[in-house]
Design a protein around this motif. Sequence first.
Motif, PDB file in Angstrom:
ATOM      1  N   ILE A 216       0.834  -1.196   0.000  1.00 18.88           N
ATOM      2  CA  ILE A 216       0.000   0.000   0.000  1.00 18.88           C
ATOM      3  C   ILE A 216       0.871   1.248   0.000  1.00 18.88           C
ATOM      4  O   ILE A 216       2.040   1.219   0.387  1.00 18.88           O
ATOM      5  N   ASP A 217       0.266   2.325  -0.433  1.00 15.80           N
ATOM      6  CA  ASP A 217       0.933   3.614  -0.511  1.00 15.80           C
ATOM      7  C   ASP A 217       1.376   4.084   0.880  1.00 15.80           C
ATOM      8  O   ASP A 217       0.645   3.923   1.865  1.00 15.80           O
ATOM      9  N   HIS A 218       2.568   4.668   0.943  1.00 14.56           N
ATOM     10  CA  HIS A 218       3.147   5.136   2.212  1.00 14.56           C
ATOM     11  C   HIS A 218       2.224   6.134   2.909  1.00 14.56           C
ATOM     12  O   HIS A 218       1.983   6.040   4.122  1.00 14.56           O
ATOM     13  N   ASN A 219       1.685   7.099   2.174  1.00  7.89           N
ATOM     14  CA  ASN A 219       0.816   8.109   2.790  1.00  7.89           C
ATOM     15  C   ASN A 219      -0.481   7.502   3.306  1.00  7.89           C
ATOM     16  O   ASN A 219      -0.944   7.867   4.395  1.00  7.89           O
ATOM     17  N   ASP A 220      -1.066   6.590   2.553  1.00  9.86           N
ATOM     18  CA  ASP A 220      -2.279   5.905   3.012  1.00  9.86           C
ATOM     19  C   ASP A 220      -1.997   5.106   4.283  1.00  9.86           C
ATOM     20  O   ASP A 220      -2.811   5.081   5.214  1.00  9.86           O
ATOM     21  N   ALA A 221      -0.845   4.458   4.323  1.00  5.50           N
ATOM     22  CA  ALA A 221      -0.463   3.680   5.508  1.00  5.50           C
ATOM     23  C   ALA A 221      -0.327   4.593   6.725  1.00  5.50           C
ATOM     24  O   ALA A 221      -0.826   4.266   7.811  1.00  5.50           O
ATOM     25  N   GLN A 222       0.319   5.732   6.546  1.00  7.23           N
ATOM     26  CA  GLN A 222       0.510   6.666   7.662  1.00  7.23           C
ATOM     27  C   GLN A 222      -0.827   7.192   8.178  1.00  7.23           C
ATOM     28  O   GLN A 222      -1.029   7.303   9.386  1.00  7.23           O
ATOM     29  N   GLU A 223      -1.756   7.501   7.274  1.00  5.44           N
ATOM     30  CA  GLU A 223      -3.084   7.960   7.681  1.00  5.44           C
ATOM     31  C   GLU A 223      -3.808   6.888   8.492  1.00  5.44           C
ATOM     32  O   GLU A 223      -4.391   7.177   9.540  1.00  5.44           O
ATOM     33  N   SER A 224      -3.768   5.659   8.016  1.00  3.02           N
ATOM     34  CA  SER A 224      -4.419   4.550   8.721  1.00  3.02           C
ATOM     35  C   SER A 224      -3.796   4.329  10.090  1.00  3.02           C
ATOM     36  O   SER A 224      -4.504   4.146  11.092  1.00  3.02           O
ATOM     37  N   LEU A 225      -2.467   4.339  10.154  1.00  2.00           N
ATOM     38  CA  LEU A 225      -1.784   4.126  11.428  1.00  2.00           C
ATOM     39  C   LEU A 225      -2.128   5.218  12.430  1.00  2.00           C
ATOM     40  O   LEU A 225      -2.306   4.942  13.624  1.00  2.00           O
ATOM     41  N   GLU A 226      -2.245   6.452  11.971  1.00  2.00           N
ATOM     42  CA  GLU A 226      -2.611   7.548  12.868  1.00  2.00           C
ATOM     43  C   GLU A 226      -4.017   7.337  13.414  1.00  2.00           C
ATOM     44  O   GLU A 226      -4.262   7.556  14.600  1.00  2.00           O
ATOM     45  N   LEU A 227      -4.939   6.896  12.578  1.00  2.00           N
ATOM     46  CA  LEU A 227      -6.296   6.608  13.049  1.00  2.00           C
ATOM     47  C   LEU A 227      -6.302   5.477  14.072  1.00  2.00           C
ATOM     48  O   LEU A 227      -6.992   5.562  15.096  1.00  2.00           O
ATOM     49  N   TYR A 228      -5.533   4.420  13.826  1.00  4.79           N
ATOM     50  CA  TYR A 228      -5.441   3.321  14.799  1.00  4.79           C
ATOM     51  C   TYR A 228      -4.867   3.810  16.124  1.00  4.79           C
ATOM     52  O   TYR A 228      -5.353   3.430  17.196  1.00  4.79           O
ATOM     53  N   ARG A 229      -3.854   4.665  16.066  1.00  2.39           N
ATOM     54  CA  ARG A 229      -3.266   5.202  17.308  1.00  2.39           C
ATOM     55  C   ARG A 229      -4.296   6.026  18.079  1.00  2.39           C
ATOM     56  O   ARG A 229      -4.361   5.958  19.310  1.00  2.39           O
ATOM     57  N   GLN A 230      -5.091   6.821  17.362  1.00  8.74           N
ATOM     58  CA  GLN A 230      -6.136   7.615  18.019  1.00  8.74           C
ATOM     59  C   GLN A 230      -7.166   6.710  18.686  1.00  8.74           C
ATOM     60  O   GLN A 230      -7.589   6.972  19.820  1.00  8.74           O
ATOM     61  N   ILE A 231      -7.568   5.654  17.999  1.00 10.91           N
ATOM     62  CA  ILE A 231      -8.540   4.710  18.563  1.00 10.91           C
ATOM     63  C   ILE A 231      -7.975   4.059  19.819  1.00 10.91           C
ATOM     64  O   ILE A 231      -8.660   3.954  20.845  1.00 10.91           O
ATOM     65  N   ILE A 232      -6.715   3.628  19.768  1.00  7.77           N
ATOM     66  CA  ILE A 232      -6.076   2.991  20.922  1.00  7.77           C
ATOM     67  C   ILE A 232      -6.025   3.957  22.096  1.00  7.77           C
ATOM     68  O   ILE A 232      -6.349   3.599  23.235  1.00  7.77           O
ATOM     69  N   THR A 233      -5.649   5.217  21.843  1.00  7.86           N
ATOM     70  CA  THR A 233      -5.578   6.215  22.898  1.00  7.86           C
ATOM     71  C   THR A 233      -6.947   6.452  23.522  1.00  7.86           C
ATOM     72  O   THR A 233      -7.077   6.487  24.750  1.00  7.86           O
ATOM     73  N   GLU A 234      -7.988   6.573  22.702  1.00  7.50           N
ATOM     74  CA  GLU A 234      -9.332   6.786  23.214  1.00  7.50           C
ATOM     75  C   GLU A 234      -9.803   5.591  24.040  1.00  7.50           C
ATOM     76  O   GLU A 234     -10.440   5.770  25.092  1.00  7.50           O
ATOM     77  N   MET A 235      -9.500   4.385  23.596  1.00  7.37           N
ATOM     78  CA  MET A 235      -9.893   3.198  24.356  1.00  7.37           C
ATOM     79  C   MET A 235      -9.186   3.146  25.696  1.00  7.37           C
ATOM     80  O   MET A 235      -9.788   2.762  26.716  1.00  7.37           O
ATOM     81  N   GLN A 236      -7.915   3.530  25.730  1.00  4.21           N
ATOM     82  CA  GLN A 236      -7.168   3.532  26.983  1.00  4.21           C
ATOM     83  C   GLN A 236      -7.733   4.571  27.946  1.00  4.21           C
ATOM     84  O   GLN A 236      -7.854   4.314  29.144  1.00  4.21           O
TER      85      GLN A 236
END
Length: 79
Positions: free
Chosen positions: A55-75
């Motif tokens: 997958i495209d580097h920029n798309d990967a970075q966007e997805s990873l940032e969203l996952y990090r936000q979800i993890i932070t909110e869950m914590q």
Amino acid sequence: MCLSVPSKVVEIHDDATVTVDTLGVKRQVSCHLISDPLELGDFVLIHIGFVMNKIDHNDAQESLELYRQIITEMQLESE
């Protein structure tokens, strides 16, 4: 439903496998199902231990940032 977290290729092995880093977790996965050559730093999607596609580097970075936000909110919710 299955969610695939972008994983970064951090090692390439001679046996058609690569080591990927998925949010800090490293594991070795197979490249037998992908025809595109992989290079260090590529981002890929994994399913049951196999690289499915690059997958495209920029798309990967966007997805990873969203996952990090979800993890932070869950914590925060569990505190």
